[in-house]
Write an enzyme that holds these catalytic residues in place. Structure first.
Site, PDB file in Angstrom:
ATOM      1  CG  ASN A  86      -2.054  -0.909   1.108  1.00 11.07           C
ATOM      2  OD1 ASN A  86      -2.724  -0.858   0.092  1.00 11.07           O
ATOM      3  ND2 ASN A  86      -2.298  -1.753   2.092  1.00 11.07           N
ATOM      4  CG  ASP A 125      -0.006  -7.833   5.703  1.00 11.06           C
ATOM      5  OD1 ASP A 125       0.627  -8.825   6.085  1.00 11.06           O
ATOM      6  OD2 ASP A 125       0.132  -6.694   6.192  1.00 11.06           O
ATOM      7  N   GLY A 128      -0.364  -9.535   9.616  1.00  9.46           N
ATOM      8  CA  GLY A 128      -1.525  -8.942   8.966  1.00  9.46           C
ATOM      9  C   GLY A 128      -1.725  -7.589   9.601  1.00  9.46           C
ATOM     10  NE  ARG A 129       1.730  -2.312   7.656  1.00  8.26           N
ATOM     11  CZ  ARG A 129       2.862  -2.264   8.316  1.00  8.26           C
ATOM     12  NH1 ARG A 129       2.869  -1.967   9.596  1.00  8.26           N
ATOM     13  NH2 ARG A 129       3.999  -2.530   7.722  1.00  8.26           N
ATOM     14  CD  GLU A 180       1.180  -7.631  12.405  1.00  8.03           C
ATOM     15  OE1 GLU A 180       1.335  -7.464  11.197  1.00  8.03           O
ATOM     16  OE2 GLU A 180       2.044  -7.292  13.233  1.00  8.03           O
TER      17      GLU A 180
END
Ligand SMILES: Nc1ncnc2c1ncn2[C@@H]1O[C@H](COP(=O)(O)OP(=O)(O)O)[C@@H](O)[C@H]1O
Ligand SMILES: O=P(O)(O)OC[C@H]1O[C@](O)(COP(=O)(O)O)[C@@H](O)[C@@H]1O
Ligand SMILES: [Mg+2]
Length: 414
Positions: free
Chosen positions: A156, A186, A230-231, A285
């Site tokens: 992103n 992700d 996985g932000r 996370e």
């Protein structure tokens, strides 16, 4: 009449399901009546007419953000394809956008011979970094280096940077083609089927879940706990839980949960120990951040640094079972960096190959500000502006999340 080229007017359909009602599972409606509006996107591939003279082109490749399986596969294919067009001047920018302006970082000449075997290893042959992106300085550097094509591999943040570079080049009337390739384990980029590296990450995450399962299964009242990356989205946790089939509780950021109380996770773990004798929990996370004190910290790119939900849950589970006087043997696994440092699996390697080749075709077709991706199983170019509007998240109303719930058998935790 067939000539093997993609025509500039070829299109792929962006949305392929017509939902009969907004209440249909996963419905994304364009208006309240869910009326069907076709949206077409550019098909990726080689064009008969090309915009650049290959012999005169200088092409650069840069990899930004965190590591991701497949970066080397994409670099390799970009170099191969550029050479096939006849490009002789190909360089790698070291350590992400930083390589454009940090003194002492030299661009690396690239050739087929040099990159031939880089796909055999994980990581990035060019190096990666976060932060430090100053668009005007980067474009000054692009101008000074006389770069005509810039291939940007990243997530992103990188795409936002690539779009800013593209805009600045247009403002300065530079004929630079900026083409991105979406990378992130992700899988959090809008509109595309998946990003490269995601499949491999899920496969690797599954191994961690399997270890947690074996530990839990072999212990008296064993509880295996695995934290996955996985932000802002729980795709890795959801898919690894689904693919392993060994997870009893999957927790993702898109679905709030409580640990304590009658309907909390801890009570359910008690039930699982009582009925099954052991259990496995998989937590993303970014899940349950509302249960933790915010760190307030950000990384060099400005991304929020999360408080550690894995460690928190490990402590909470231990304390809870101690308090109620029930033995519980908690084994916590955080495979974070092991998951993304590995080499691309077969399916990602093929995806990387196609996306890398198409990135070069896109640049030669004269596109800029696009990303080379897969959409509804077709390879397409999407405008970067469309894919960076928001991070893609798991839809809690989607069939996939419900399949995951059916598979784990977990209840609602509130
Ligand atoms: N909004 C933005 N505009 C310009 N550059 C950005 C933006 N967000 C991030 N970047 C730059 O893009 C690079 C990668 O971003 P980061 O968020 O770390 O990784 P990713 O691209 O994988 O999401 C960094 O060098 C960062 O400074
Ligand atoms: O510890 P690091 O290297 O900053 O990266 C952590 C982040 O990187 C990721 O693996 C991928 O994020 P990006 O796609 O932004 O690189 C996230 O899941 C995680 O939050
Ligand atoms: Mg990101």
């Amino acid at each position: 009449m067939w000539n093997g080229y993609v025509n500039n007017a070829d299109r792929a359909l962006l949305k392929v399901i017509k939902y009969s009602s907004p209440t249909s599972a996963g419905a994304e409606c364009i208006d309240p009546d869910c009326s069907w509006v076709e949206q077409w996107v550019h098909r990726a591939g080689p064009r008969k007419e090309i915009y650049f003279e290959p012999e005169e082109v200088k092409a650069a490749i840069v990899t930004c953000g965190g590591l991701c399986p497949g970066l080397n596969d994409v670099i390799r294919q970009i170099v191969f394809t550029l050479e096939t067009y006849g490009v002789k001047n190909i360089v790698g920018i070291p350590f992400g956008y930083r390589g454009f302006f940090e003194k002492g970082l030299k661009e690396m000449p690239l050739s087929r011979c040099l990159v031939e075997n880089i796909n055999l290893n994980g990581g990035s042959f060019l190096g990666v970094s976060r932060g430090g992106a100053k668009t005007s300085e980067i474009v000054d550097s692009i101008q000074a280096r006389r770069i005509d094509m810039l291939f940007v591999l990243g997530g992103n943040g990188t795409h936002a940077g690539a779009n800013a570079i593209h805009e600045e080049c247009r403002k300065r009337k530079l004929k630079v083609s900026v083409v991105a390739v979406p990378k992130t384990i992700d899988n959090d980029i809008l509109l595309m089927d998946k990003t490269f590296g995601f499949d491999t990450a899920v496969e690797e995450a599954q191994r961690a879940i399997n270890s947690a399962y074996i530990e839990a299964r072999s212990a008296y009242h064993g509880i295996g706990l695995v934290k996955l990356m996985g932000r802002s989205s729980g795709f890795i946790a959801m898919h690894a839980s689904l693919s392993s089939g060994q997870v009893n509780v999957c927790l993702i950021p898109e679905v709030p949960f409580t640990l304590d109380g009658e309907f909390g996770v801890l009570r359910h773990l008690e039930h699982l120990l009582k009925t099954k004798g052991f259990c496995v929990v998989c937590v993303a996370e970014a899940a349950g951040q509302d249960l933790l004190q915010k760190s307030g910290a950000t990384d060099a790119s400005g991304n929020v640094i999360f408080s550690d939900i894995g460690v928190h849950m490990q402590q909470k589970i231990k304390m809870h079972f101690k308090d109620i006087g029930v033995p519980a043997d908690v084994k916590y696994i955080d495979p974070t960096y092991m998951v993304r440092a590995c080499r691309a699996n077969a399916s990602d390697a093929i995806l990387c190959t196609v996306l890398g080749q198409n990135a070069v075709h896109g640049a030669f077709a004269g596109f800029s500000g696009i990303t080379s991706c897969i959409c509804n199983t077709h390879y397409v170019y999407l405008p970067i502006t469309e894919v960076i509007k928001a991070p893609k998240r798991v839809n809690p109303n989607s069939r996939m999340w419900h399949r995951c719930l059916t598979s784990t058998g977990q209840p609602d935790f509130h």
